[in-house]
Design a protein around this motif. Structure first.
Motif, mmCIF file in Angstrom:
data_model
loop_
_atom_site.group_PDB
_atom_site.id
_atom_site.type_symbol
_atom_site.label_atom_id
_atom_site.label_comp_id
_atom_site.label_asym_id
_atom_site.label_seq_id
_atom_site.Cartn_x
_atom_site.Cartn_y
_atom_site.Cartn_z
ATOM 1 N N SER A 244 0.786 -1.435 0.071
ATOM 2 C CA SER A 244 0.166 0.099 0.245
ATOM 3 C C SER A 244 0.899 1.257 0.021
ATOM 4 O O SER A 244 0.314 2.415 -0.198
ATOM 5 C CB SER A 244 -0.881 -0.050 1.346
ATOM 6 N N LYS A 245 2.151 1.158 0.274
ATOM 7 C CA LYS A 245 3.094 2.346 0.221
ATOM 8 C C LYS A 245 3.164 2.934 -1.116
ATOM 9 O O LYS A 245 3.219 2.109 -2.011
ATOM 10 C CB LYS A 245 4.323 1.881 0.953
ATOM 11 N N VAL A 246 3.227 4.223 -1.234
ATOM 12 C CA VAL A 246 3.502 4.991 -2.256
ATOM 13 C C VAL A 246 4.965 5.435 -2.683
ATOM 14 O O VAL A 246 5.662 5.909 -1.354
ATOM 15 C CB VAL A 246 2.768 6.173 -2.466
ATOM 16 N N GLY A 247 5.648 4.996 -3.543
ATOM 17 C CA GLY A 247 6.934 5.412 -3.814
ATOM 18 C C GLY A 247 7.973 4.286 -3.209
ATOM 19 O O GLY A 247 7.227 3.145 -2.785
ATOM 20 N N PRO A 248 9.006 4.566 -3.521
ATOM 21 C CA PRO A 248 10.193 3.304 -2.997
ATOM 22 C C PRO A 248 10.323 3.254 -1.476
ATOM 23 O O PRO A 248 10.012 4.392 -0.922
ATOM 24 C CB PRO A 248 11.573 3.658 -3.712
ATOM 25 N N LEU A 294 -7.585 -3.519 5.838
ATOM 26 C CA LEU A 294 -8.016 -3.660 4.591
ATOM 27 C C LEU A 294 -9.157 -2.351 4.632
ATOM 28 O O LEU A 294 -9.381 -1.647 3.586
ATOM 29 C CB LEU A 294 -8.826 -4.843 4.178
ATOM 30 N N VAL A 295 -9.778 -2.202 5.572
ATOM 31 C CA VAL A 295 -11.027 -1.258 5.758
ATOM 32 C C VAL A 295 -10.565 -0.003 5.788
ATOM 33 O O VAL A 295 -10.805 1.052 5.061
ATOM 34 C CB VAL A 295 -11.935 -1.417 6.989
ATOM 35 N N LEU A 296 -9.256 0.338 6.485
ATOM 36 C CA LEU A 296 -8.746 1.566 6.413
ATOM 37 C C LEU A 296 -8.013 1.937 5.313
ATOM 38 O O LEU A 296 -7.701 3.313 5.024
ATOM 39 C CB LEU A 296 -7.477 1.446 7.475
ATOM 40 N N GLY A 312 -0.782 10.284 -1.688
ATOM 41 C CA GLY A 312 -0.643 9.146 -1.945
ATOM 42 C C GLY A 312 -1.941 8.154 -1.796
ATOM 43 O O GLY A 312 -1.606 6.945 -1.868
ATOM 44 N N GLU A 313 -3.021 8.607 -1.417
ATOM 45 C CA GLU A 313 -4.288 7.850 -1.592
ATOM 46 C C GLU A 313 -4.787 7.336 -2.819
ATOM 47 O O GLU A 313 -4.851 8.125 -3.776
ATOM 48 C CB GLU A 313 -5.303 8.522 -0.796
ATOM 49 N N ARG A 314 -5.017 5.850 -2.973
ATOM 50 C CA ARG A 314 -5.332 5.434 -4.238
ATOM 51 C C ARG A 314 -6.873 5.388 -4.396
ATOM 52 O O ARG A 314 -7.539 4.807 -3.058
ATOM 53 C CB ARG A 314 -4.608 4.088 -4.425
ATOM 54 N N PRO A 315 -7.419 5.706 -5.411
ATOM 55 C CA PRO A 315 -8.791 5.395 -5.479
ATOM 56 C C PRO A 315 -9.348 4.200 -5.459
ATOM 57 O O PRO A 315 -10.686 3.937 -4.843
ATOM 58 C CB PRO A 315 -9.161 6.286 -6.772
ATOM 59 N N GLN A 316 -8.549 3.170 -6.026
ATOM 60 C CA GLN A 316 -8.938 1.688 -6.007
ATOM 61 C C GLN A 316 -7.811 1.012 -5.210
ATOM 62 O O GLN A 316 -7.243 0.237 -6.053
ATOM 63 C CB GLN A 316 -9.340 1.508 -7.397
ATOM 64 N N PRO A 317 -7.742 0.939 -4.153
ATOM 65 C CA PRO A 317 -6.683 0.465 -3.351
ATOM 66 C C PRO A 317 -6.721 -1.320 -3.396
ATOM 67 O O PRO A 317 -5.621 -1.743 -3.321
ATOM 68 C CB PRO A 317 -6.719 0.698 -1.833
ATOM 69 N N TYR A 318 -7.909 -1.865 -3.479
ATOM 70 C CA TYR A 318 -7.892 -3.231 -3.307
ATOM 71 C C TYR A 318 -7.472 -3.894 -5.034
ATOM 72 O O TYR A 318 -6.936 -4.722 -4.792
ATOM 73 C CB TYR A 318 -9.323 -3.554 -3.274
ATOM 74 N N ARG A 319 -7.914 -3.021 -5.810
ATOM 75 C CA ARG A 319 -7.582 -3.509 -7.161
ATOM 76 C C ARG A 319 -5.903 -3.311 -7.222
ATOM 77 O O ARG A 319 -5.364 -4.261 -7.807
ATOM 78 C CB ARG A 319 -7.995 -2.663 -8.205
#
Length: 332
Positions: A244-248, A294-296, A312-319
């Motif tokens: 779930s992290k954004v970036g290296p 997962l919920v968070l 860094g928030e993804r609109p579709q994190p589960y995908r």
């Protein structure tokens, strides 16, 4: 509060004889003897055993045990279901709000980064001008730059009320809960800290309150299903956080994740030698932790919890997680 207690159907002497003649596996006998010896030793008590003895009889652990007994008495659920329901309820009431607050702090800190980067550029220009005007050497210029940058950062933190220490609030709620529940369940399975009649009745109730392959919650899980499943769940939690992290990731972050992975594996033999009620609690708590993580990630839940939107928030994190699994990026 009035609490229902089970009725004693036989005299104390008969009850004590029944408890003492209960069949144990060799591994359970070793655990039970060592725990009782550590709890009742007086002359040669070590420092660590004394700490555990004090913790075992503390008001926090006693009240936690009373809570579990109250839930069991009023719901009439078997003990395995009582542990599951109590674990999920306590995690929902305590750790979920704290975890949401932790994410609020992290989001605010993350949103300060672009503003702080602009401030650092201005400070760099001012420092360069001061070097020319006041003839500062490199050491003095560097010191002045760091002092000014720290002051500006503290002002931003105060403005948005997001000090880094507040992000540790989850640990201050989750760790005491985990310790109190673990010790309370262990006391119940081992008739600790004192083998009273109530403790023996509670022990007999636990010995018939299991499920499936673990009918006796005072025994260990001989199949090792719970310890292994707990470890796999904790490894999944770590991997979801990594993906779930954004970036290296930094070298330090990767090292910490590897240490946590090793710790998950180390917990397998620890849970294998723990009473089944404790192992069940650890497993259910881990499964809940996975669901909570997962919920968070859900944007809808984050807006409901008033967690600010971050870059860094993804609109579709589960995908995104599913795609990474399909691409076999499990250990990056």
């Amino acid at each position: 509060m009035f609490r229902i207690k089970p009725v004693v159907l036989f005299p104390p002497a008969s009850l004590k004889k029944l408890v003492n003649t209960t069949h144990y596996s060799p591994r359970s006998q070793l655990i039970l003897q060592s725990c009782r010896a550590a709890s009742t030793a007086t002359g040669n008590t070590t420092f660590l055993s004394q700490i555990y003895s004090d913790l075992s009889g503390s008001s926090w652990v006693v009240n936690t045990q009373h809570l579990l007994e109250t839930v069991h008495d009023y719901t009439h659920l078997p003990w395995w279901a009582t542990i599951v329901v109590s674990t999920i309820s306590l995690r929902l009431a305590i750790t979920l709000p704290l975890a949401a607050y932790q994410h609020i702090i992290y989001a605010r800190l993350g949103n300060l980064k672009p503003e702080m980067d602009a401030i650092l550029k201005d400070l760099k220009k001012e420092t360069d001008r001061a070097v020319i005007m006041y003839k500062w050497d490199a050491k003095k210029a560097k010191l002045a730059f760091h002092v000014s940058a720290k002051k500006q950062w503290n002002l931003l933190i105060q403005r948005d009320n997001c000090h880094q220490f507040k992000a540790t609030v989850l640990l201050w709620g989750q760790i005491p809960l985990w310790v109190c529940m673990s010790v309370a369940l262990r006391n119940m399975a081992m008739m600790l800290p004192v083998q009273t009649i109530d403790a023996q009745i509670l022990y007999l109730s636990l010995s018939t309150g299991g499920f499936g392959w673990i009918p006796n919650l005072t025994e260990v899980d001989h199949s090792l299903i719970l310890p292994v499943f707990m470890a796999l769940t904790n490894l999944a939690i770590i991997q979801i956080q990594v993906m779930s992290k954004v970036g290296p990731s930094s070298r330090l972050s990767n090292a910490m994740m590897n240490v946590l992975r090793v710790f998950c594996l180390v917990m397998v033999p620890v849970a294998a030698y723990a009473p089944a009620d404790v192992a069940l609690y650890w497993t259910v708590s881990s499964v809940y932790g996975l669901a909570q993580n997962l919920v968070l990630l859900s944007p809808s839940f984050r807006r409901f919890s008033r967690i600010p939107v971050t870059h860094g928030e993804r609109p579709q994190p589960y995908r995104h997680i599913v795609n990474q699994i399909k691409d076999h990026r499990l250990f990056q």
